[in-house]
Design an enzyme around this catalytic site. Structure first.
Site, PDB file in Angstrom:
ATOM      1  N   GLU A 260       0.826  -1.215   0.000  1.00 25.57           N
ATOM      2  CA  GLU A 260       0.000   0.000   0.000  1.00 25.57           C
ATOM      3  C   GLU A 260       0.850   1.250   0.000  1.00 25.57           C
ATOM      4  O   GLU A 260       2.048   1.202   0.298  1.00 25.57           O
ATOM      5  CB  GLU A 260      -0.958   0.020   1.179  1.00 25.57           C
ATOM      6  CG  GLU A 260      -0.434   0.001   2.593  1.00 25.57           C
ATOM      7  CD  GLU A 260       0.933   0.437   2.925  1.00 25.57           C
ATOM      8  OE1 GLU A 260       1.116   1.683   3.021  1.00 25.57           O
ATOM      9  OE2 GLU A 260       1.819  -0.400   3.115  1.00 25.57           O
TER      10      GLU A 260
ATOM     11  N   GLU B 149       4.590  -0.124   1.255  1.00 24.44           N
ATOM     12  CA  GLU B 149       4.567  -0.322  -0.208  1.00 24.44           C
ATOM     13  C   GLU B 149       4.471  -1.795  -0.593  1.00 24.44           C
ATOM     14  O   GLU B 149       4.278  -2.124  -1.749  1.00 24.44           O
ATOM     15  CB  GLU B 149       5.837   0.229  -0.906  1.00 24.44           C
ATOM     16  CG  GLU B 149       6.081   1.697  -0.776  1.00 24.44           C
ATOM     17  CD  GLU B 149       7.424   2.126  -1.394  1.00 24.44           C
ATOM     18  OE1 GLU B 149       8.159   1.264  -1.907  1.00 24.44           O
ATOM     19  OE2 GLU B 149       7.718   3.328  -1.351  1.00 24.44           O
TER      20      GLU B 149
END
Ligand SMILES: Cc1cc2nc3c(=O)[nH]c(=O)nc-3n(C[C@H](O)[C@H](O)[C@H](O)COP(=O)(O)O)c2cc1C
Length: 588
Positions: free
Chosen positions: A401, A544
């Site tokens: 994310e 991420e």
């Protein structure tokens, strides 16, 4: 039954031809096609429907060997470019695939489209000029099916720059090439698409493709209408106990002291049981989904970074420039950025899926971050992304994310679902100092209190204090589990989503692997409630999907051990407490 239906045997023949039509590359023979058969097949193509009855197609028959060799070189160049663009996992698979049979068939048929045919008053084309190409595609399908009925194979080649191909074919400028087809007799029609047999992709179930009135209800005619979330939760079954037992038994026989490979042992066994196949397939190819969103709670000063960094970093990831991309390249995985809730818009880029539910969330200290409808939509985005990635042949998924401020909703969810205090599970995120962290913990507490978020109503809690990328990840994890596909969790955001998923479907944890422990205190709190142990701890705090990506080779190694390591028996190695054979002989 309709009075106009064909007799049963004829009807069945139509369905048989449709089912048994294949794209052929490898099984062609060079036996010539007789003219009468070819005319019948072209005649079938020519009977296709077309917009305004414009019949925009023409058929160019190419037999000349020198020309075909030149055309094959054009395709080879495109193939090389495409191969170079693939993650290494996919590159290896692609190397073994044949993508054209230009010179290994007696005939190539080029189907062109004339976008001007039918004139300016073509009925039905005024609103959407694409209808001309669509019409031509129906002619291709007619040809393909008729060829199958005649026992002829067809292989569609799309590895061309259309202008280069048109030049080589000396086509008039106004024509477009719709299809380049290799046609010939075949030694056999494979029972399934080659891309399915080789594991490149899987066939999507029909039920995923049929929508009943609204996008979110996927129900076959006559079925009971349920939401996509309910359908997904209902499809989750526990990991396969028989495969787990088999994996554990095998592990005990491998040529190493029991337990010597630590956490990798149970990881391999769990992944095997999750997939439910023995021997377990290698967890590859791998796809990393990076869900991106913005957060109204950012206004409370919970991050030292400006909000626009979310969209900038999402662009960086889609362009391949972030740490997660380097990690993905290191482990051969693909990266897909899913904009589920960025405040700003990104330009179209390959690798970017725009699935925006809202432009950021509301400030959760003043009321719910998102509405129940937005929450459901975001969950459905995650479900669809996971389904697509699994259908694309991925056997291991990673939940990543990006979203400035998103550790605040994550901490709130972790607090709600683990029962720990906000202070215990709130970390420094992307670089707060201790006073900043304490203030952030107070924001987390206020959001939970204002919204009365409670683990008793997981969806309410998710909408109240969560975020759009958190909700999408909940759907992603559930859908992966429903497809028996393991997912590696990354940092606190994916762990918080896993807690919500667990509250909705406890068995989802069978399909989760904890990638890393990291610096955020919420991770360990969540993992303890999830019953998972992190594979590595490198003091990471990036998100991420980067930490999870680094754990991918460990998951693969865990499975490879079960597949490849010799047993004491097969390698003729004595076990730990086994009496040496020599001594036994002497005694005997
Ligand atoms: C528009 C289109 C383009 C295609 N291009 C190629 C191609 O360049 N090379 C190839 O090997 N197959 C190509 N295919 C074949 C597909 O890979 C194939 O249809 C798919 O894997 C399903 O297999 P099946 O046709 O045997 O059911 C193409 C198919 C279509 C419809």
């Amino acid at each position: 039954m309709s009075a106009n239906a064909f007799p049963a045997a004829d009807k069945q023949a139509v369905y048989d031809v449709i089912r048994e039509r294949r794209d052929i590359r490898s099984t062609f023979t060079m036996d010539p096609i007789d003219d009468a058969t070819l005319i019948r097949v072209l005649g079938a193509a020519h009977l296709a429907p077309s917009v305004g009855f414009s019949q925009p197609w023409d058929f160019v028959l190419v037999r000349d060997e020198a020309r075909r060799r030149r055309i094959q070189r054009l395709a080879q160049r495109q193939r090389d470019d495409f191969a170079a663009s693939l993650p290494s996992d996919r590159q290896r698979m692609f190397d073994g695939l044949k993508i054209e049979a230009i010179c290994s068939t007696p005939l190539n048929v080029v189907i062109t489209c004339d976008p001007t045919r039918g004139g300016p008053h073509t009925i039905g084309r005024h609103a959407d000029p694409r209808m001309t190409s669509f019409s031509t595609a129906t002619a291709v399908q007619n040809l393909w099916l008729a060829a199958r009925a005649e026992g002829l194979g067809v292989g569609w080649v799309s590895f061309f720059d259309p202008h280069e191909l048109a030049r080589e074919l000396e086509l008039p400028e106004h024509l477009e090439v719709v299809a380049y087809l290799c046609v010939g007799h075949v030694s056999a029609f494979p029972p399934a698409p080659e891309l399915q047999t080789t594991g490149w992709a899987r066939r999507r179930p029909l039920s995923w493709a049929v929508h009943d009135e609204t996008w979110s209800s996927r129900t076959l005619p006559g079925g009971v209408t349920v939401s996509l979330l309910d359908e997904t939760v209902a499809a989750i079954t526990p990991a396969d106990p028989a495969v787990l037992a088999r994996a554990q038994e095998r592990q005990a026989q491998l040529t190493k002291p029991a337990g010597a490979m630590g956490l990798l042992e149970s990881t391999g066994e769990r992944v095997a049981a999750a997939v439910g196949e023995w021997p377990p397939p290698m967890p590859s190819p791998v796809a990393i989904a990076v869900f991106a969103g913005d957060h109204g709670v950012h206004a409370q000063g919970v991050s030292p970074w400006p909000q626009e960094v979310s969209v900038q970093m999402a662009a960086n990831i889609a362009a391949g420039g972030a740490v997660v991309n380097a990690a993905a390249r290191q482990v051969g995985a693909e990266v897909d950025v899913v904009d589920v809730g960025l405040a700003a818009d990104l330009p179209p880029m390959p690798g970017l899926l725009v699935r925006k539910v809202a432009r950021g969330t509301a400030d959760a200290t003043r009321g719910p971050a998102i509405t129940p409808e937005q929450c459901q939509q975001a969950i459905e985005v995650g479900i669809d992304v996971a389904r697509d990635l699994v259908a694309q042949g991925n056997r291991l998924l990673v939940a990543g994310e990006v979203g400035i401020g998103n550790t605040t909703p994550a901490a709130a969810l972790v607090s709600v679902f683990t029962g720990r205090t906000p202070d215990e599970v709130t970390g420094t995120g992307a670089g707060l100092d201790e006073p900043g962290r304490a203030a952030k913990a107070a924001v987390v507490a206020r959001a939970i209190e204002v919204n009365r978020a409670s683990a008793d109503d997981p969806l309410h809690a998710l909408a109240a204090v969560g975020g759009l990328e958190h909700a999408a990840m909940v759907g992603f994890l559930l859908a992966a589990a429903a497809q028996r596909t393991p997912v590696v969790l990354d940092g606190v955001i994916s762990c918080s989503a896993a807690l919500v998923a667990q509250a909705l479907a406890p068995q989802v944890t069978d399909y989760l692997v904890a990638g890393h422990a990291g610096v955020e205190p919420g991770i360990l709190a969540a993992l303890s409630t999830l019953g998972l142990e992190a594979l590595v701890d490198l003091d990471l705090r990036l998100g991420e999907g980067s930490g999870a990506a680094l754990a991918v080779p460990l998951v693969q190694m865990a499975v490879r051990m079960l597949r490849e390591v010799a047993t004491f028996e097969s390698a003729a190695v004595s076990g730990k407490d086994e009496t040496p054979a020599r001594v036994t002989e002497v005694e005997a």
